[in-house]
Motif scaffolding. Structure first.
Motif, PDB file in Angstrom:
ATOM      1  N   THR A  77       0.795  -1.216   0.000  1.00 48.04           N
ATOM      2  CA  THR A  77       0.000   0.000   0.000  1.00 48.04           C
ATOM      3  C   THR A  77       0.831   1.272   0.000  1.00 48.04           C
ATOM      4  O   THR A  77       1.879   1.353   0.642  1.00 48.04           O
ATOM      5  CB  THR A  77      -0.954   0.036   1.219  1.00 48.04           C
ATOM      6  N   THR A 133      -3.698   0.404   7.944  1.00 46.52           N
ATOM      7  CA  THR A 133      -2.844  -0.747   8.264  1.00 46.52           C
ATOM      8  C   THR A 133      -3.426  -1.641   9.357  1.00 46.52           C
ATOM      9  O   THR A 133      -3.489  -2.864   9.180  1.00 46.52           O
ATOM     10  CB  THR A 133      -1.423  -0.290   8.620  1.00 46.52           C
ATOM     11  N   ARG A 140      -4.565  -5.613   8.656  1.00 47.02           N
ATOM     12  CA  ARG A 140      -4.018  -6.758   9.395  1.00 47.02           C
ATOM     13  C   ARG A 140      -5.138  -7.614   9.983  1.00 47.02           C
ATOM     14  O   ARG A 140      -4.985  -8.833  10.139  1.00 47.02           O
ATOM     15  CB  ARG A 140      -3.067  -6.282  10.484  1.00 47.02           C
ATOM     16  N   VAL A 180       1.303  -6.466   5.832  1.00 47.31           N
ATOM     17  CA  VAL A 180       1.243  -5.155   5.185  1.00 47.31           C
ATOM     18  C   VAL A 180       2.646  -4.637   4.889  1.00 47.31           C
ATOM     19  O   VAL A 180       3.482  -4.525   5.794  1.00 47.31           O
ATOM     20  CB  VAL A 180       0.490  -4.132   6.055  1.00 47.31           C
ATOM     21  N   VAL A 209       4.376  -1.317   3.309  1.00 45.04           N
ATOM     22  CA  VAL A 209       4.138   0.076   2.898  1.00 45.04           C
ATOM     23  C   VAL A 209       5.269   0.508   1.981  1.00 45.04           C
ATOM     24  O   VAL A 209       6.445   0.256   2.265  1.00 45.04           O
ATOM     25  CB  VAL A 209       4.050   0.995   4.128  1.00 45.04           C
ATOM     26  N   ALA A 235       4.286   4.220  10.328  1.00 40.64           N
ATOM     27  CA  ALA A 235       3.870   2.977   9.688  1.00 40.64           C
ATOM     28  C   ALA A 235       4.166   1.776  10.579  1.00 40.64           C
ATOM     29  O   ALA A 235       3.340   0.871  10.735  1.00 40.64           O
ATOM     30  CB  ALA A 235       4.581   2.813   8.344  1.00 40.64           C
ATOM     31  N   ALA A 280       2.708  -2.078  10.379  1.00 48.84           N
ATOM     32  CA  ALA A 280       3.242  -2.505   9.087  1.00 48.84           C
ATOM     33  C   ALA A 280       4.397  -3.478   9.284  1.00 48.84           C
ATOM     34  O   ALA A 280       5.178  -3.358  10.223  1.00 48.84           O
ATOM     35  CB  ALA A 280       3.709  -1.298   8.277  1.00 48.84           C
TER      36      ALA A 280
END
Length: 257
Positions: free
Chosen positions: A56, A69, A73, A79, A81, A94, A99
């Motif tokens: 993302t 995020t 999850r 995830v 980033v 993040a 993340a």
């Protein structure tokens, strides 16, 4: 042959998104199952398609990559980033949001592919710039909590949102964490509450995670199966109320290092 990694790509720039999709679909072990151009669409696509990994962007219409995020999850996805910016606030925001990795868009294509595979395996991925931000935080700068990480700051204020290749100034304000959501790493390290008891093996695994070892390397080092490593790490994350391997490494450095 194992099933390909099911991937969702979210980026509000059509050219960037198309390029990422073409790159990732070129790998025989990766399949892009959905695309999204904004945060709301990314969440909807993740809930519908249940991807293994979500790649993302940071700032997209509707909600930022940091804001979504924790909810990504919750769908079971890891995830990753990816951003055009390597500002420390974006990186730490993040990671606090859960993340599993942070890359900048200038990475080589093979590096991006490798990062998707690593995150899918449960390993952490950080670009060189992101690693510098983490090291700086460990030298005394407080990491943001999840609430701070997912809240959109006012215009002109210091940002904690991550941005990937966009200079758009505004984004919708994100709600705070809902009932039952885990706190960010700052909550886990800064509060006075005692650390939940960890088993010796959980401590061993966390120590090796903090050294940057992959699950396979930890399994070899401890002479156990990789599934055992994953189990110990999962239990430790639950006890510490952390969301990701990166947060676990930061927790260890701040509390045991």
């Amino acid at each position: 042959m194992s099933e390909p990694i099911r991937l969702l790509v979210a980026d509000d720039h059509p050219a960037v998104r198309s390029g990422l999709v073409a790159l990732l679909n070129s790998a025989p072990d990766v399949t892009v199952v959905a695309e999204a151009s904004d945060g709301t669409g990314a969440l909807a696509a993740a809930r519908e398609h249940r991807p293994d990994v979500v790649l993302t962007d940071v700032r997209m219409p509707g909600a930022t990559g940091i804001e979504i995020t924790p909810r990504l999850r919750e769908t079971g996805a890891n995830v990753l980033v990816i951003s055009g910016f390597d500002l420390d606030e974006y990186v730490l925001g993040a990671l606090a949001a859960g993340a599993d990795g942070y890359l900048v868009k200038t990475e080589d294509p093979e590096r991006i592919l490798a990062a998707v595979r690593d995150v899918h395996r449960g390993d952490a991925v950080l670009s060189a710039a992101a690693t510098k931000a983490v090291v700086g935080a460990l030298r005394g700068r407080a990491l943001p909590s999840r609430h701070e990480a997912t809240a959109t700051p006012a215009a002109g204020a210091g940002r904690v949102a991550m941005d990937r290749g966009t200079t758009d100034a505004g984004a919708a304000e994100a709600p705070g964490p809902g009932p039952g959501s885990r706190s960010g790493i700052a909550d886990a390290t800064a509060q006075a509450a005692p650390t939940p008891p960890l088993t010796r093996r959980e401590e061993d695994v966390l120590a090796l995670v903090a050294q940057g070892m992959s699950n396979q390397q930890i399994a070899s080092d401890l002479f156990v199966e990789i599934t055992t490593v994953k189990s110990h790490l999962s239990h430790a994350l639950a006890k510490l109320q952390l969301d990701s391997r990166v947060q676990a490494a930061l927790w260890w450095q701040q509390n045991r290092g």
